[in-house]
Design an enzyme around this catalytic site. Structure first.
Site: not given
Length: 650
Positions: A282-284
């Protein structure tokens, strides 16, 4: 339906950080408000749902992550502390970056007029909930721990002193020459000794304990049961047979990517990261909620981390007999806030209706191609050409643009000396791809670049050739839409099960654009039978590649290819326009807010600013920013956004 060429770019306000003073926020909002007559565009940072198509089995970001090693904390501190400079100098450096048109992203499908909005003004404006293979959306809504009579008592976590824990960790990780650690039992009772035994064994996997008398005092002696292998293999005999071997839990994280989060958990638990499994990264810069599984770590130990971790929460614990597998998910559900929007109500309605009814072009987003002056697809092309000197040069040569200072020095040293050892000395952070390649060159020599490159983790090596495939796909899809529009035509491809077939003249009325797929180049795909099939061949010929021979002498780099839908229609699309005055207040409640009983701030009915709250679900391998691009009609590249920031600041 008609297609619309992107021929203008919206003006965008710069992204604000969470710690910017309120006065600065209001000032910037006022300036942006004045520019509403210009066509503002929103801040965009790539977010991709996980697990690409069959030839893109492992979704990787253009950032090097450790494979199985627990990286040193010094590396992380160096990486985090090297921030970008002022906006103007950063924008100046980003002049060398990519724009959307550089990677084939040139078309829109909707006809509405574009408008501006700020995406990820706060990372909490972007929330991602994983959708499991059973269609269930992951939520953090329960901190309770499954009751288990065989779990150690709460005293287990407090009975050891900090000094004891430090010595035991050094013993466990074989960081000193000691073969054992002795812990004095101050208040000697059988119960106290039992708790210490349990604490050592549960907190430091791989260590065994025994009780000894020394000078009339009782000591618990901790020692290695199985040498170095003990750390990698959690203790089998200490796990109840009636309990599933894997503890599944929901990980709620803020402003951290998945691998960084797992590395942090590994360090606190004193285990290796490879005992964790997940369905997708998942994205930061977002709040994300996803399921994680870990081998033979109790829910009790995991729940204890909630007391000491920042920006993480763990919950919804359960024991199961299986790990999680990468790609075994239906997709992700996004909740997004676009702040300070300039569109009229009609524009917003048209944009969102088009997103729900037609969808968006399923382009690979800008994240897939890197942020520096050397795009990842160029390195992928050199790998496929078997041009290893070019691969080495592209990765290590000096490049204009935004980079950390130590990387600049490393590249300069490499250009001057071509000495891997000398260049490596300039790198305090060794886990980046440059450091890994230099270590490989040091080990195998300059005449064996293939083996040196092989030191880089497989996921990251494949990232380059997947980037080239994505580059070709984007360009071909833009040509396809330009040539034939948004309708199925004879010669297009569609899927029958997992098999691609051509659409014939007599069947064309049975298909829509939502049925059409396009191939990523490879040895196991077929190509359209119209002009675009020839365009594929021409593009690869121009890159000195043979479309009929995509097998590589190194098996890892042989491309089988895959099929990808041209148009994606998001599911569960909902939206709402809200007014607000304070840019720092959240505009919806998160899972953690709900667990902690935090109420949603009361919003004014007629605030100074307007925001578009939107929700939608996307399948794997689909970029959320490409959906948002279609709504706002804007270029999502960092190059465009940072240069517009500078213009805005002036």
């Amino acid at each position: 339906m008609e297609t619309v060429e992107m021929n203008s770019v919206s003006l965008k306000r710069p992204r604000s950080e969470d710690d910017v003073a309120n006065a600065d926020e209001i000032k910037r909002q006022k300036i942006s408000e004045k520019s509403k007559t210009g066509n503002d565009s929103g801040q965009s940072v790539e977010t991709v749902t996980e697990q690409p198509d069959k030839s893109l089995r492992e979704d990787t970001k253009n950032e090097i992550i450790p494979n199985e090693e627990i990286e040193e904390q010094e590396d992380e501190e160096l990486e985090d502390s090297d921030e970008d400079g002022d906006p103007e100098s950063f924008a100046d450096m980003m002049k060398h970056g990519l724009t959307e048109s550089d990677v084939g992203i040139t078309k829109f499908v909707s006809t509405h007029k574009g408008f501006s909005g700020i995406l990820k003004e706060r990372y909490s404006d972007f929330v991602v909930h994983e959708i499991g293979k059973d269609g269930r959306v992951s939520h953090l809504d329960d901190f309770s721990v499954p009751v288990d009579d065989e779990d150690p008592s709460e005293e287990t976590f407090t009975v050891l002193s900090d000094e004891d824990k430090q010595r035991l960790e050094e013993l466990q990780l074989l960081k000193n020459k000691e073969t054992s650690v002795a812990i004095e039992v101050v208040e000697d009772t059988k119960e106290k000794r039992t708790v210490i035994h349990q604490a050592v064994k549960s907190l430091f996997p791989g260590l065994e304990t025994k009780t000894e008398d020394r000078d009339g005092k009782k000591y618990i002696i901790a020692y290695h049961a199985a040498g170095k292998k003990a750390l990698a293999n959690p203790r089998k005999h200490s796990w109840p047979k009636s309990r599933g071997s894997y503890c599944h839990f929901v990980l709620y994280k803020e402003n951290k990517d998945t691998m960084d989060a797992i590395n942090v958990l590994s360090k606190f638990l004193r285990v290796k990261p490879n005992i964790f499994s997940y369905m997708g990264t998942k994205d930061k810069r977002a709040i994300t909620v996803q399921e994680i599984a870990v081998l033979r770590i109790t829910a009790q130990r995991l729940a204890h981390l909630n007391k000491c971790l920042m920006n993480f929460k763990l919950g919804n614990f359960s024991y199961k007999n299986h790990p999680l597998k990468l790609g075994e998910l239906q997709g992700n559900h996004f909740t997004v806030v676009l702040r300070n929007i300039t569109g009229t109500d009609d524009q917003i309605e048209q944009a969102m209706h088009s997103l729900r009814e037609i969808g968006f072009i399923n382009y690979y987003g800008m994240q897939r191609f890197g942020t520096t002056a050397v795009p990842t697809y160029q390195i992928g092309r050199a790998i496929l050409q078997n041009n290893w000197n070019e691969v080495m040069d592209l990765i290590l040569k000096p490049r204009p643009g935004a980079e950390k200072g130590y990387l600049v020095k490393c590249r300069e040293e490499w250009a001057k000396t071509k000495d891997p050892a000398a260049a490596l000395k300039k790198l305090p952070v060794k886990r980046c791809v440059e450091g890994q390649l230099l270590r490989g060159l040091l080990k195998y020599g300059m005449k064996n670049i293939i083996s040196a490159f092989g030191i880089i983790p497989r996921n990251n090596r494949l990232m380059y050739i997947h980037s080239y495939q994505s580059y070709v796909w984007n360009n071909m899809v833009s040509k396809r839409i330009e040539e034939y529009g948004l309708r199925a035509v004879p010669g297009d491809l569609t899927l029958k099960g997992a098999t691609a077939v051509h659409i014939e003249e007599g069947d064309v009325d049975n298909y829509t654009i939502h049925d059409v797929v396009m191939p990523l180049p490879g040895f196991d795909v077929i190509y359209p039978k119209h002009k675009i099939g020839e365009a594929y061949k021409e593009m690869l010929v121009a890159d000195n590649l043979d479309i009929n021979n995509m097998r590589h002498k190194i098996r890892d780099y042989s491309l089988s290819g895959a099929y990808r839908k041209i148009i994606i229609r998001p599911q569960n699309v909902n939206w709402e326009v809200v007014a607000y005055d304070d840019p720092r207040i959240p505009l919806f409640t998160t899972d953690l807010d709900k667990l902690e009983g935090k109420p949603l701030p009361v919003l004014p009915t007629d605030g100074k600013f307007r925001a578009l709250k939107m929700e939608f679900s996307l399948p794997p391998s689909t970029y959320a920013t490409m959906a948002i691009r279609e709504v706002l009609k804007m270029d999502t590249s960092i190059k465009n956004q940072t240069q517009l920031n500078t213009t805005w600041l002036r």
